[in-house]
Scaffold this motif. Structure first.
Motif: not given
Length: 68
Positions: A49, A14, A54-55, A51-52, A12, A63, A9, A16, A57
């Motif tokens: 683009q 998150e 989500e994975r 990064l996320s 990020s 977080k 992983s 932008q 989290r």
């Protein structure tokens, strides 16, 4: 599974942020007078683009602790 997922992983916050914005922020924080030279020679670039996390989290209950 958890160990493998954590290793792969990318974390990020998150936000932008463009590469040039990130570079400028780092240079300001360093007190540097350097300025990047942007040549605009790359082809087939993805314009927008980010990064996320989500994975991270979901799997790690992670977080971000800091913001840019």
């Amino acid at each position: 599974m958890l160990r493998s997922a954590a290793r792969l992983s990318i974390f990020s916050n998150e936000s932008q942020v463009s590469v040039i914005e990130l570079v400028d922020l780092i240079l300001r924080k360093m007190g540097s007078t350097l300025r990047p030279e942007v040549l605009n020679q790359a082809s087939n670039e993805i314009r927008h683009q980010f990064l996320s996390a989500e994975r991270a989290r979901t799997i790690l209950n992670w977080k971000p602790q800091f913001t840019l």
